[in-house]
Every structure is written in C-alpha cells, then in structure tokens.
Motif scaffolding. Sequence first.
Motif, PDB file in Angstrom:
ATOM      1  N   LYS A 136      -4.165 -16.250  13.624  1.00 32.26           N
ATOM      2  CA  LYS A 136      -2.979 -15.881  14.363  1.00 32.26           C
ATOM      3  C   LYS A 136      -1.816 -16.962  13.882  1.00 32.26           C
ATOM      4  N   VAL A 137      -0.760 -16.371  13.549  1.00 32.63           N
ATOM      5  CA  VAL A 137       0.436 -17.003  13.087  1.00 32.63           C
ATOM      6  C   VAL A 137       1.714 -16.499  13.702  1.00 32.63           C
ATOM      7  N   GLY A 138       2.794 -17.198  13.483  1.00 30.96           N
ATOM      8  CA  GLY A 138       3.942 -16.676  13.916  1.00 30.96           C
ATOM      9  C   GLY A 138       4.797 -16.170  12.663  1.00 30.96           C
ATOM     10  N   TRP A 139       5.460 -15.077  12.570  1.00 30.74           N
ATOM     11  CA  TRP A 139       6.439 -14.598  11.599  1.00 30.74           C
ATOM     12  C   TRP A 139       7.949 -14.634  12.495  1.00 30.74           C
ATOM     13  N   TYR A 140       8.603 -15.752  11.829  1.00 29.33           N
ATOM     14  CA  TYR A 140       9.846 -16.033  12.426  1.00 29.33           C
ATOM     15  C   TYR A 140       9.768 -16.077  13.912  1.00 29.33           C
ATOM     16  N   ARG A 141      10.159 -15.206  14.700  1.00 32.97           N
ATOM     17  CA  ARG A 141      10.215 -15.555  16.020  1.00 32.97           C
ATOM     18  C   ARG A 141       9.178 -14.602  16.696  1.00 32.97           C
ATOM     19  N   ARG A 142       8.298 -14.032  16.150  1.00 32.85           N
ATOM     20  CA  ARG A 142       7.163 -13.087  16.881  1.00 32.85           C
ATOM     21  C   ARG A 142       5.701 -13.644  16.476  1.00 32.85           C
ATOM     22  N   LYS A 143       4.937 -13.401  17.249  1.00 31.72           N
ATOM     23  CA  LYS A 143       3.549 -13.672  17.303  1.00 31.72           C
ATOM     24  C   LYS A 143       2.695 -12.602  16.603  1.00 31.72           C
ATOM     25  N   THR A 144       1.953 -12.855  15.685  1.00 32.61           N
ATOM     26  CA  THR A 144       1.192 -11.812  14.807  1.00 32.61           C
ATOM     27  C   THR A 144      -0.040 -12.280  14.421  1.00 32.61           C
ATOM     28  N   ASN A 145      -0.652 -11.795  13.386  1.00 36.14           N
ATOM     29  CA  ASN A 145      -1.603 -12.226  12.596  1.00 36.14           C
ATOM     30  C   ASN A 145      -1.462 -12.063  11.010  1.00 36.14           C
ATOM     31  N   LEU A 146      -2.266 -13.039  10.339  1.00 36.74           N
ATOM     32  CA  LEU A 146      -1.861 -12.737   8.875  1.00 36.74           C
ATOM     33  C   LEU A 146      -2.178 -11.824   8.368  1.00 36.74           C
ATOM     34  N   HIS A 147      -3.240 -10.856   8.521  1.00 37.46           N
ATOM     35  CA  HIS A 147      -3.295  -9.545   7.951  1.00 37.46           C
ATOM     36  C   HIS A 147      -2.071  -8.743   8.240  1.00 37.46           C
ATOM     37  N   HIS A 148      -1.536  -8.633   9.399  1.00 39.41           N
ATOM     38  CA  HIS A 148      -0.427  -7.905   9.612  1.00 39.41           C
ATOM     39  C   HIS A 148       0.941  -8.395   8.838  1.00 39.41           C
ATOM     40  N   VAL A 149       0.981  -9.621   8.615  1.00 35.89           N
ATOM     41  CA  VAL A 149       1.982 -10.186   7.816  1.00 35.89           C
ATOM     42  C   VAL A 149       1.944  -9.352   6.406  1.00 35.89           C
ATOM     43  N   TRP A 150       0.620  -9.192   5.732  1.00 28.71           N
ATOM     44  CA  TRP A 150       0.632  -9.023   4.558  1.00 28.71           C
ATOM     45  C   TRP A 150       0.536  -7.460   4.399  1.00 28.71           C
ATOM     46  N   ASP A 151       0.177  -6.797   5.505  1.00 32.85           N
ATOM     47  CA  ASP A 151       0.221  -5.156   5.567  1.00 32.85           C
ATOM     48  C   ASP A 151       1.433  -4.759   5.740  1.00 32.85           C
ATOM     49  N   THR A 152       2.426  -5.287   6.570  1.00 31.44           N
ATOM     50  CA  THR A 152       3.525  -4.611   7.005  1.00 31.44           C
ATOM     51  C   THR A 152       4.782  -5.633   7.097  1.00 31.44           C
ATOM     52  N   LEU A 153       4.596  -6.639   7.413  1.00 31.86           N
ATOM     53  CA  LEU A 153       5.864  -7.322   7.966  1.00 31.86           C
ATOM     54  C   LEU A 153       6.562  -7.960   6.610  1.00 31.86           C
ATOM     55  N   ILE A 154       6.013  -8.469   5.635  1.00 34.76           N
ATOM     56  CA  ILE A 154       6.601  -8.794   4.428  1.00 34.76           C
ATOM     57  C   ILE A 154       7.520  -7.801   3.812  1.00 34.76           C
ATOM     58  N   ILE A 155       6.857  -6.552   3.860  1.00 29.56           N
ATOM     59  CA  ILE A 155       7.663  -5.417   3.366  1.00 29.56           C
ATOM     60  C   ILE A 155       8.757  -4.932   4.271  1.00 29.56           C
ATOM     61  N   ASP A 156       8.461  -5.077   5.631  1.00 26.45           N
ATOM     62  CA  ASP A 156       9.464  -4.710   6.559  1.00 26.45           C
ATOM     63  C   ASP A 156      10.608  -5.415   6.553  1.00 26.45           C
ATOM     64  N   THR A 157      10.376  -6.858   6.371  1.00 28.14           N
ATOM     65  CA  THR A 157      11.367  -7.821   6.393  1.00 28.14           C
ATOM     66  C   THR A 157      12.094  -7.622   5.123  1.00 28.14           C
ATOM     67  N   ALA A 158      11.503  -7.416   3.958  1.00 29.69           N
ATOM     68  CA  ALA A 158      12.264  -7.267   2.652  1.00 29.69           C
ATOM     69  C   ALA A 158      13.165  -5.991   2.882  1.00 29.69           C
ATOM     70  N   VAL A 159      12.771  -4.933   3.290  1.00 28.47           N
ATOM     71  CA  VAL A 159      13.628  -3.769   3.472  1.00 28.47           C
ATOM     72  C   VAL A 159      14.640  -4.129   4.248  1.00 28.47           C
ATOM     73  N   LYS A 160      14.656  -4.749   5.491  1.00 29.92           N
ATOM     74  CA  LYS A 160      15.663  -4.896   6.186  1.00 29.92           C
ATOM     75  C   LYS A 160      16.756  -5.826   5.860  1.00 29.92           C
ATOM     76  N   THR A 161      16.070  -7.014   5.097  1.00 34.54           N
ATOM     77  CA  THR A 161      17.054  -8.134   4.913  1.00 34.54           C
ATOM     78  C   THR A 161      17.694  -7.962   3.415  1.00 34.54           C
ATOM     79  N   LEU A 162      16.820  -7.729   2.720  1.00 28.91           N
ATOM     80  CA  LEU A 162      17.292  -7.623   1.108  1.00 28.91           C
ATOM     81  C   LEU A 162      17.692  -6.093   0.501  1.00 28.91           C
ATOM     82  N   TYR A 163      17.423  -5.009   1.141  1.00 32.02           N
ATOM     83  CA  TYR A 163      17.274  -3.827   0.561  1.00 32.02           C
ATOM     84  C   TYR A 163      18.163  -3.084   1.516  1.00 32.02           C
ATOM     85  N   GLY A 164      18.825  -3.274   2.588  1.00 34.63           N
ATOM     86  CA  GLY A 164      19.934  -2.848   3.391  1.00 34.63           C
ATOM     87  C   GLY A 164      18.911  -1.657   4.190  1.00 34.63           C
ATOM     88  N   SER A 165      17.870  -2.048   4.458  1.00 33.41           N
ATOM     89  CA  SER A 165      16.846  -1.069   5.558  1.00 33.41           C
ATOM     90  C   SER A 165      16.875   0.263   4.947  1.00 33.41           C
TER      91      SER A 165
END
Length: 303
Positions: free
Chosen positions: A170-199
């Motif tokens: 169990k970890v935090g990803w910025y302001r949300r609680k999640t788990n490490l697997h979900h960070v690598w499955d989804t949140l790194i990609i989602d965050t990149a798309v939103k913040t670096l690639y204009g959604s």
Amino acid sequence: MGCHELSWLGRLLLLMQLVDGVFSWGKYGHYAVCKIAEGYVSEDAMGTVRKLLPEWAKGELAAVCSWPDDIKWNYNWHWTSSLHYVDTPNSKCNYNYYRDCYDSSGHRNHCVTAAIFNYTNQLFSAYQGYNPRFNYNLTEALMFLAHYMADVHQPLHVGFIGDLGGTSVKVGWYRRKTNLHHVWDTLIIDTAVKTLYGSDLSAMIQAIQKNITDAWSNDRSSWESCIYNNTVCPNLYASESVRFACKFAYRNATPGTTLQDDYFLSRLPVVEKRLAQGGIRLAAVLNRLMPLQWLDDNQHEVA
C-alpha cells in the motif's frame, strides 16, 4: 436487460472496483502495446490478423487487446485469471519457468509465460503446415496472445509472490491511496498522459514510436530476436521484467510511502520502453506466425 442481468452487472462492477488495477496494464497500456505493434506487422501478416479479428474490432488489433481483462471476471472465464502474471520468490530478482510457473492452487504451467507459449503454439499449428488435433479458436488465441505479450512486459506482472506482485504494497500516489501494482499498471501511464501529453494517449504513443525510430533504433533487432530462432521467448521477457521490478518498481516504494515526482519521472522511461518492447515483440511474433492466407470461417469465429 432484466433484473437478474442488472444485479449481475452491479456485482461485477463492485468486484472490479475492489480489485482495481490487479493483473492488467490497464486499457491505455494494452492499447499502446498493440497500436505500436500495428506499425511493425508486415502487410501479409496484418492481412491474416484482420481476418481473425472479430467484426466489432473493425480491423484494429488495438481494439481487442483489453478483451482478456474484460472477460476474466465472468465465471466461465475465471480460469484465465492466473494467466496474466507469474510470481517469483520474495527478493529473488530472477525468473525460472519450472520454479515459478504455477497458479495459487499449485497447478503447474498456469502463468503468463505458459499462456504465451500455448497461444503461440495454437496459431503456429494453423499457419505453419501442422495439422492440429484440436480445432482451436484462432480469434481467441490471437486476442489472448496480444494481451499476454503486453502483460509479461509490465515489471510487476513478474513480481514477488509474498506481496502478489506489489498488490499488497500500500502506497500513496500523490494525493491518493493505492497499491504499487496499480501504480505500474495504470497510474504512471495515466499521469503521463494527463500531465505530459495533453490528455492525449495518441501523443504518448507517437513519442514512444519516435524513440523506437531514433533513441532505440539500434536495440530494435535485439528486441525482435529469440534464442535458437524460436517463434517467441516469454521466459526472456519475464526475466527482464523481474529485474526491472527489483531495480525500479520496488526500490524506494516501501509500504506507506507516498510516491510523487521523483518516482514518477524516473520510472516513466522504464514504462515507456517496456511498452515499446512489448509492441515490437508482438509484431515480430505475428510476422513469424502469419503468412497471408484465406481462412475457413469456422476456424476463427468467436463463440
């Protein structure tokens, strides 16, 4: 839709929320791998792929690549759940098929690398002149192969058995609680798309494609090749993933840690490279498997 179907759908949606992020790159990741692959599949092989794709895919391989995640919660498909990953012993940063490829009930050959071998062999049987004993559903074989080729490149799909590939970390990803697997499955990609690639997911895919052409151009041939000229080599892909899991995913991500910019920006290049490798390798496997030929309708209909 009747009350029974609505009730079943409600339970399914609740279950998916409870296991959010388990055993899946996420739709963005799977779409990206297959969209990258489309750019490197030969014209002949792509002709055969399109003949196998279900009508609803409208000729797009990337449209079907999340299908194994969509159906695995259905009772009739629950047996596929263990085919999305393989766990290694705790703190063992290496992978061994005979040691590691079994499901939670101890059934051998139930893991992502075995699934890749299986569905590659089914397609090989149809396209390389071998007369199979079984009438395989080649549409399903293609969709499973495309999906699992992406899964095996996600580092925590070859994570430690003690934490279920980071799911129980169990970890935090910025302001949300999640788990490490979900960070690598989804949140790194989602965050990149939103913040670096204009959604815009397509902008991220284009950036990865540019890296394949430029920064990684000298690596592409080695990604495509398999030892002994095998059609596919998932044990190699899994071995890479667990090394990346140890070096990047688990490092500085102990339970209770809040992961922010330092983690995100240093791990995003790893994620993007694994998406690229998954796409290039999927294309290479399809090119080795599928010469252009007409199929009998009963070979590829989806049940």
